[in-house]
Enzyme design. Structure first.
Site, PDB file in Angstrom:
ATOM      1  N   GLY A  46      40.850  34.113  43.766  1.00 30.61           N
ATOM      2  CA  GLY A  46      39.979  32.938  43.853  1.00 30.61           C
ATOM      3  C   GLY A  46      39.427  32.889  45.256  1.00 30.61           C
ATOM      4  CD  GLU A  47      37.115  31.743  49.411  1.00 35.06           C
ATOM      5  OE1 GLU A  47      36.426  32.536  48.746  1.00 35.06           O
ATOM      6  OE2 GLU A  47      37.448  31.952  50.584  1.00 35.06           O
ATOM      7  CB  SER A  48      42.752  32.988  50.554  1.00 34.39           C
ATOM      8  OG  SER A  48      41.795  33.339  51.521  1.00 34.39           O
ATOM      9  CB  CYS A  77      42.058  39.171  44.923  1.00 32.91           C
ATOM     10  SG  CYS A  77      40.507  39.488  45.785  1.00 32.91           S
ATOM     11  NE  ARG A 103      39.625  35.093  53.489  1.00 28.00           N
ATOM     12  CZ  ARG A 103      38.950  33.955  53.617  1.00 28.00           C
ATOM     13  NH1 ARG A 103      39.044  33.246  54.710  1.00 28.00           N
ATOM     14  NH2 ARG A 103      38.170  33.539  52.641  1.00 28.00           N
ATOM     15  CB  ILE A 132      35.818  40.369  42.981  1.00 22.45           C
ATOM     16  CG1 ILE A 132      35.739  41.105  41.638  1.00 22.45           C
ATOM     17  CG2 ILE A 132      34.730  39.307  43.096  1.00 22.45           C
ATOM     18  CD1 ILE A 132      36.123  40.242  40.434  1.00 22.45           C
ATOM     19  NE  ARG A 133      33.537  36.326  47.045  1.00 22.77           N
ATOM     20  CZ  ARG A 133      34.369  35.375  47.434  1.00 22.77           C
ATOM     21  NH1 ARG A 133      34.609  35.162  48.704  1.00 22.77           N
ATOM     22  NH2 ARG A 133      34.954  34.613  46.547  1.00 22.77           N
ATOM     23  CG  HIS A 169      40.584  40.443  40.547  1.00 25.33           C
ATOM     24  ND1 HIS A 169      41.020  39.133  40.540  1.00 25.33           N
ATOM     25  CD2 HIS A 169      39.829  40.567  41.648  1.00 25.33           C
ATOM     26  CE1 HIS A 169      40.535  38.490  41.584  1.00 25.33           C
ATOM     27  NE2 HIS A 169      39.804  39.345  42.286  1.00 25.33           N
ATOM     28  CD  GLU A 171      43.353  39.035  37.719  1.00 29.93           C
ATOM     29  OE1 GLU A 171      44.086  39.986  38.039  1.00 29.93           O
ATOM     30  OE2 GLU A 171      42.568  38.474  38.502  1.00 29.93           O
TER      31      GLU A 171
HETATM   32  N1  GLN Z   1      37.422  36.732  49.366  1.00 30.36           N
HETATM   33  C1  GLN Z   1      38.436  35.886  48.806  1.00 30.36           C
HETATM   34  C2  GLN Z   1      39.389  35.372  49.902  1.00 30.36           C
HETATM   35  O1  GLN Z   1      39.435  35.886  50.965  1.00 30.36           O
HETATM   36  C3  GLN Z   1      39.230  36.597  47.727  1.00 30.36           C
HETATM   37  C4  GLN Z   1      38.359  36.945  46.555  1.00 30.36           C
HETATM   38  C5  GLN Z   1      39.089  37.094  45.259  1.00 30.36           C
HETATM   39  O2  GLN Z   1      40.196  36.591  45.077  1.00 30.36           O
HETATM   40  N2  GLN Z   1      38.452  37.769  44.325  1.00 30.36           N
HETATM   41  O3  GLN Z   1      40.082  34.468  49.678  1.00 30.36           O
END
Ligand code: GLN
Length: 198
Positions: A46-48, A77, A103, A132-133, A169, A171
């Site tokens: 997600g987004e940390s 991630c 990150r 993904i990112r 990922h 999942e």
């Molecule tokens: N870029 C996100 C982060 O640093 C992680 C991206 C993801 O979980 N797919 O939190």
């Protein structure tokens, strides 16, 4: 066996679906009390930074640190970022894995990519990694074992005793081998300790 999935933010639903496919009833975790009696916990992508803020708001940071000393925890991630000791910038993290993380190491959303990976402990051919990112692990401490590197040598999966972290990922792939690997960790841990969780 009860496996928790931190359900504050991100793709927790996908992890829950995989667990259900594997015959394990997941428990969505949003509050400290929901950590009780678990045999393992997954922290999704997600987004940390958001994960850190929400975990702080819900009073979950310390309970998560405590639980990670007694049950297997797997971060994917953003979950990996959240578990790291050092992420290079000031954000709320658990700091439970002895590693330095960079990150968004591959750039922005458009620079997301997929690569077939060889992962230590995962039999049956390459594992399709979806990044993904994604973060990479730039330094590891003594107790941390590398499970997977990209073709260019960068570290994208590690294990520190009962803690597991992957940059990609699993999942989202339909390949359940890493989830099975984690369930085996949780199961083995339970056999040794005799009873699950705290
Ligand atoms: N870029 C996100 C982060 O640093 C992680 C991206 C993801 O979980 N797919 O939190």
């Amino acid at each position: 066996m009860k496996i928790g999935v931190l359900a504050l933010q991100g793709d927790f639903q996908e992890h829950c679906s995989v667990l259900q496919e594997l015959g394990v009833e997941p428990r969505e975790v949003r509050l400290p009390a929901q950590l009780r009696g678990l045999s393992g916990l997954i922290i999704p992508g997600g987004e940390s930074t958001t994960l850190g803020k929400l975990a702080t708001t819900y009073g979950l940071l310390d309970p998560l640190r405590v639980v990670s000393r007694s049950i297997p925890v797997w971060g994917t991630c953003a979950g990996l970022v959240f578990m790291a000791k050092n992420v290079g910038i000031d954000q709320s993290v658990l700091g439970i894995m002895d590693m330095v993380v960079q990150r968004n190491a591959f750039g922005r959303q458009v620079d997301s990519f997929e690569e077939d990976l060889e992962i230590k402990g995962i039999e049956g051919g390459p594992f399709h990694g979806i990044f993904i990112r994604a973060p990479v692990i730039t330094e590891i401490g003594q107790g941390v074992n590398v499970l997977c590197r990209l073709g260019d040598g960068r570290i994208v999966a590690v294990r520190q005793d009962r803690l597991l972290a992957t940059s990609f990922h699993p999942e989202l792939t339909g390949d359940y081998r890493l989830h099975k690997y984690f369930l085996q960790l949780a199961d083995a841990d339970e056999q040794i300790q005799g009873s699950p969780g705290i």
